[in-house]
Design a protein around this motif. Structure first.
Motif, PDB file in Angstrom:
ATOM      1  N   LEU A 180       0.828  -1.207   0.000  1.00 14.45           N
ATOM      2  CA  LEU A 180       0.000   0.000   0.000  1.00 14.45           C
ATOM      3  C   LEU A 180       0.861   1.255   0.000  1.00 14.45           C
ATOM      4  O   LEU A 180       0.547   2.259  -0.645  1.00 14.45           O
ATOM      5  CB  LEU A 180      -0.966  -0.004   1.182  1.00 14.45           C
ATOM      6  CG  LEU A 180      -2.129  -0.982   1.072  1.00 14.45           C
ATOM      7  CD1 LEU A 180      -2.823  -1.137   2.422  1.00 14.45           C
ATOM      8  CD2 LEU A 180      -3.106  -0.521   0.001  1.00 14.45           C
ATOM      9  N   ASN A 181       1.969   1.222   0.733  1.00 20.98           N
ATOM     10  CA  ASN A 181       2.912   2.345   0.750  1.00 20.98           C
ATOM     11  C   ASN A 181       3.437   2.596  -0.662  1.00 20.98           C
ATOM     12  O   ASN A 181       3.463   3.744  -1.119  1.00 20.98           O
ATOM     13  CB  ASN A 181       4.056   2.030   1.718  1.00 20.98           C
ATOM     14  CG  ASN A 181       5.123   3.094   1.718  1.00 20.98           C
ATOM     15  OD1 ASN A 181       4.845   4.285   1.751  1.00 20.98           O
ATOM     16  ND2 ASN A 181       6.376   2.672   1.699  1.00 20.98           N
ATOM     17  N   GLN A 182       3.822   1.529  -1.365  1.00 15.69           N
ATOM     18  CA  GLN A 182       4.329   1.669  -2.730  1.00 15.69           C
ATOM     19  C   GLN A 182       3.241   2.185  -3.658  1.00 15.69           C
ATOM     20  O   GLN A 182       3.496   3.008  -4.540  1.00 15.69           O
ATOM     21  CB  GLN A 182       4.872   0.328  -3.242  1.00 15.69           C
ATOM     22  CG  GLN A 182       6.192  -0.047  -2.636  1.00 15.69           C
ATOM     23  CD  GLN A 182       7.259   1.021  -2.903  1.00 15.69           C
ATOM     24  OE1 GLN A 182       7.405   1.522  -4.006  1.00 15.69           O
ATOM     25  NE2 GLN A 182       7.972   1.383  -1.854  1.00 15.69           N
ATOM     26  N   LYS A 183       2.030   1.690  -3.466  1.00 17.73           N
ATOM     27  CA  LYS A 183       0.904   2.107  -4.302  1.00 17.73           C
ATOM     28  C   LYS A 183       0.688   3.614  -4.174  1.00 17.73           C
ATOM     29  O   LYS A 183       0.479   4.316  -5.163  1.00 17.73           O
ATOM     30  CB  LYS A 183      -0.353   1.345  -3.875  1.00 17.73           C
ATOM     31  CG  LYS A 183      -1.596   1.686  -4.657  1.00 17.73           C
ATOM     32  CD  LYS A 183      -2.754   0.847  -4.170  1.00 17.73           C
ATOM     33  CE  LYS A 183      -4.010   1.221  -4.917  1.00 17.73           C
ATOM     34  NZ  LYS A 183      -5.141   0.402  -4.522  1.00 17.73           N
ATOM     35  N   LEU A 184       0.751   4.123  -2.946  1.00 21.18           N
ATOM     36  CA  LEU A 184       0.565   5.559  -2.727  1.00 21.18           C
ATOM     37  C   LEU A 184       1.729   6.343  -3.320  1.00 21.18           C
ATOM     38  O   LEU A 184       1.533   7.408  -3.902  1.00 21.18           O
ATOM     39  CB  LEU A 184       0.412   5.853  -1.233  1.00 21.18           C
ATOM     40  CG  LEU A 184      -0.008   7.276  -0.891  1.00 21.18           C
ATOM     41  CD1 LEU A 184      -1.432   7.544  -1.370  1.00 21.18           C
ATOM     42  CD2 LEU A 184       0.089   7.519   0.609  1.00 21.18           C
ATOM     43  N   ALA A 185       2.937   5.803  -3.197  1.00 20.02           N
ATOM     44  CA  ALA A 185       4.126   6.503  -3.692  1.00 20.02           C
ATOM     45  C   ALA A 185       4.107   6.633  -5.215  1.00 20.02           C
ATOM     46  O   ALA A 185       4.642   7.595  -5.768  1.00 20.02           O
ATOM     47  CB  ALA A 185       5.398   5.774  -3.249  1.00 20.02           C
ATOM     48  N   THR A 186       3.494   5.668  -5.898  1.00 18.90           N
ATOM     49  CA  THR A 186       3.473   5.693  -7.363  1.00 18.90           C
ATOM     50  C   THR A 186       2.194   6.305  -7.919  1.00 18.90           C
ATOM     51  O   THR A 186       2.031   6.386  -9.136  1.00 18.90           O
ATOM     52  CB  THR A 186       3.655   4.282  -7.938  1.00 18.90           C
ATOM     53  OG1 THR A 186       2.608   3.431  -7.454  1.00 18.90           O
ATOM     54  CG2 THR A 186       5.012   3.716  -7.554  1.00 18.90           C
ATOM     55  N   ALA A 187       1.280   6.709  -7.053  1.00 16.30           N
ATOM     56  CA  ALA A 187       0.012   7.287  -7.526  1.00 16.30           C
ATOM     57  C   ALA A 187       0.186   8.711  -8.010  1.00 16.30           C
ATOM     58  O   ALA A 187       1.063   9.412  -7.690  1.00 16.30           O
ATOM     59  CB  ALA A 187      -1.027   7.235  -6.406  1.00 16.30           C
TER      60      ALA A 187
END
Length: 187
Positions: A180-187
């Motif tokens: 989820l952290n990565q998902k937010l970082a790439t959004a």
């Protein structure tokens, strides 16, 4: 953090609490965790529904503890049997909230996202830095009741991403928090 019923808890919190919090007279794990969360749950259940707006259940993020999942993993029950009384009281409160959140999800009233981090840390917490490699190595070696540690920034980003994504609900362990952290970082 330690509650008011933990011997020496106030003094210990000066070491382990990032904010140097000291438990007040009524600051038991039950009051701090269960009663507070149940108040939030009840308030969300009573919210006014406006016609024409999405009827989707509101998200509610709850930071539990990896150890709340011990009954579900090999060796977890044995680890819990050896745990100090303060940890057991802490876990009773966390599990009570988790159970209520999942019940409210079953009823369609809420979309709970339950984060189960192990040790939460950042670089300013010098007191926990030495134990981080021990947790992470134990997890990497497959010790079933020890989860990888989670940086506070990772947890915060995972909470935001979980609230934003209507498909995210239920228990999120460290792997999910990292994703989820990565998902937010790439959004």
């Amino acid at each position: 953090l330690f509650d008011v019923t933990t011997p020496g808890g106030g003094a210990l919190n000066l070491i382990v609490s990032g904010s140097k919090s000291r438990p007040g007279e009524g600051s038991t794990y039950d009051a701090i965790t269960r009663q507070t969360a149940f108040n939030v749950i009840n308030a969300l259940k009573k919210r006014i529904r406006v016609p024409g707006f999405s009827g989707a259940p509101p998200p509610l993020a709850f930071v539990s503890a990896a150890e709340a999942g011990w009954p579900d993993v090999a060796g977890g029950k044995q680890a819990e049997a050896l745990a100090p009384d303060a940890l057991n009281r802490y876990l009773v409160a966390k599990r009570s909230v988790e159970a209520e959140l999942l019940e409210q999800q079953r009823k369609g009233a809420l979309r709970p996202i339950i984060y189960r981090p192990s040790l939460i840390w950042d670089w300013s917490k010098l007191d926990v830095l030495p134990i981080i490699p021990i947790f992470n190595i134990a997890c990497a070696l497959g010790v079933p009741f020890v989860d990888k540690t989670v940086r506070v920034e990772t947890l915060a980003a995972a909470i935001v991403a979980g609230i934003e994504d209507p498909e995210i609900s239920g228990v999120q362990r460290f792997e999910a928090m990292e994703n989820l952290n990565q998902k937010l970082a790439t959004a």
